[in-house]
Design an enzyme around this catalytic site. Structure first.
Site, PDB file in Angstrom:
ATOM      1  N   LEU A 137       0.832  -1.213   0.000  1.00  0.00           N
ATOM      2  CA  LEU A 137       0.000   0.000   0.000  1.00  0.00           C
ATOM      3  C   LEU A 137       0.866   1.263   0.000  1.00  0.00           C
ATOM      4  CD1 LEU A 137      -2.612  -1.082   2.726  1.00  0.00           C
ATOM      5  CD2 LEU A 137      -3.038  -0.843   0.273  1.00  0.00           C
ATOM      6  N   LYS A 157      14.635  -6.521   5.153  1.00  0.00           N
ATOM      7  CA  LYS A 157      14.992  -5.504   6.154  1.00  0.00           C
ATOM      8  C   LYS A 157      16.393  -5.743   6.736  1.00  0.00           C
ATOM      9  CE  LYS A 157      10.257  -4.263   7.414  1.00  0.00           C
ATOM     10  NZ  LYS A 157       9.281  -4.068   8.477  1.00  0.00           N
ATOM     11  N   ALA A 192       8.418 -12.093  19.937  1.00  0.00           N
ATOM     12  CA  ALA A 192       9.790 -11.612  20.130  1.00  0.00           C
ATOM     13  C   ALA A 192      10.562 -11.708  18.814  1.00  0.00           C
ATOM     14  CB  ALA A 192      10.480 -12.420  21.226  1.00  0.00           C
ATOM     15  N   GLY A 193       9.845 -11.423  17.711  1.00  0.00           N
ATOM     16  CA  GLY A 193      10.474 -11.460  16.403  1.00  0.00           C
ATOM     17  C   GLY A 193      10.936 -10.065  15.984  1.00  0.00           C
ATOM     18  N   ASN A 217       6.855 -14.558  24.794  1.00  0.00           N
ATOM     19  CA  ASN A 217       6.961 -15.234  23.501  1.00  0.00           C
ATOM     20  C   ASN A 217       6.785 -16.737  23.655  1.00  0.00           C
ATOM     21  OD1 ASN A 217       7.429 -15.074  20.685  1.00  0.00           O
ATOM     22  ND2 ASN A 217       9.452 -15.967  20.979  1.00  0.00           N
TER      23      ASN A 217
END
Ligand code: NDP
Length: 267
Positions: free
Chosen positions: A15, A65, A127-128, A150
């Site tokens: 988007l 990333k 916890a990613g 987590n």
């Protein structure tokens, strides 16, 4: 003219071009914002090509990333602590890596939803990568405590150690969540993508503000929050627009208004 783009794989669903086109129209800043599909093992090559063509900067989404973090020649503190980069600005020979995901979440919570995080107890599920990205901006709001829970407890404990210098944190397994009220619960797991709900004590949602980072549909976490008396329930569309606004400002120095863009996306 600002030459911008978003890199990802897949990228068709993004988007970001729509959001940035609205920012450009609203602010009068001239922007060209493309979607670029990079091969899974070919981010650096595609990004370098775009820079050679005169890029001002670009966004980076799944799964690049970490590649973008390594590709940057300079990192902001946000990017360093997040261990990931979602925004790069070309500054002469430097590629400045920033991460606006956490700032986006905090701006949505504080400015759009009117949630004051100071002295609050916050529970993050997961916890990613997303949790790592939101921890520093959340801790900067001076909450009483940020608890990280987590499925794999060791990952939550590792994040607790990494972020202890920035504020009061603790990390444990999902099964250790007590059946008692918490101020803000953030679902930063990817369970919603699988239409699942993390297995946690229901009492903690009582009067809590419940926020799912996922957007685009009513998630099992949002249904759970409703069934368990949450005081406010939100999805991650505001965070998406706010992180984009923060990137736009990082490149252009101009802060766009996000309210109409969020409203348009919702409708
Ligand atoms: P990661 O793959 O890095 O981490 C996934 C996390 O979810 C892990 O902690 C994993 O636990 C946990 N998890 C997965 N399935 C379950 C389950 N069934 N029950 C309990 N825990 C589960 O993903 P990210 O951190 O990158 O992304 C998380 C979410 O955040 C995604 O839904 C993504 O779309 C969203 N997001 C939204 C943004 C926005 O702008 N609104 C921005 C960034 C992310 P374990 O460690 O045990 O495997």
């Amino acid at each position: 003219m600002y030459n911008l783009a978003v890199f990802g794989n897949p990228i068709e669903h993004s988007l970001s071009p729509t959001i940035h086109a609205e920012f450009a129209q609203q602010t009068g800043v001239e922007v060209n914002y493309d979607k670029i599909l990079a091969p899974i093992d070919g981010f650096n090559h595609k990004a370098q090509q775009f820079i050679d063509e005169g890029a001002t900067g670009f966004n980076i989404t799944v799964p690049f990333k970490l590649d973008a973090y390594n590709f940057s020649t300079k990192l902001t503190l946000n990017a360093k602590t997040a261990g990931a980069v979602n925004t790069i600005k070309v500054e002469g020979s430097e590629l400045v890596g920033e991460n606006t995901d956490g700032i986006g979440l905090v701006n949505d919570l504080v400015n759009n939803l009117g949630v004051n995080l100071k002295d609050k107890t916050i529970l993050i599920l997961g916890a990613g990568g997303a949790t790592q990205g939101i921890l520093l901006p959340l801790l900067k709001e001076n909450p009483k405590r940020v608890m990280i829970a987590n499925r794999t407890a060791s990952k939550a404990q590792q994040l607790q150690q990494d972020f202890a210098q920035y504020g009061n944190t603790c990390g444990f397994g999902l099964e250790k969540i007590k059946n008692e009220p918490i101020d803000v619960i953030i679902n930063a797991t990817s369970a919603s993508l699988d239409k699942k709900m993390p297995d946690i004590a229901s009492g903690c949602a009582n009067h809590a503000i419940c926020y799912d980072l996922m957007y685009g549909e009513q998630t099992p976490f949002m249904n759970w929050a409703k069934d368990n008396n949450a005081s406010m329930i939100a999805d991650g569309i505001g965070m998406l627009v706010e992180q984009a606004a923060s990137s736009f400002e990082f490149w252009t120095g101009v802060k766009p208004d996000t309210h109409t863009v969020i409203k348009n996306l919702r409708s």
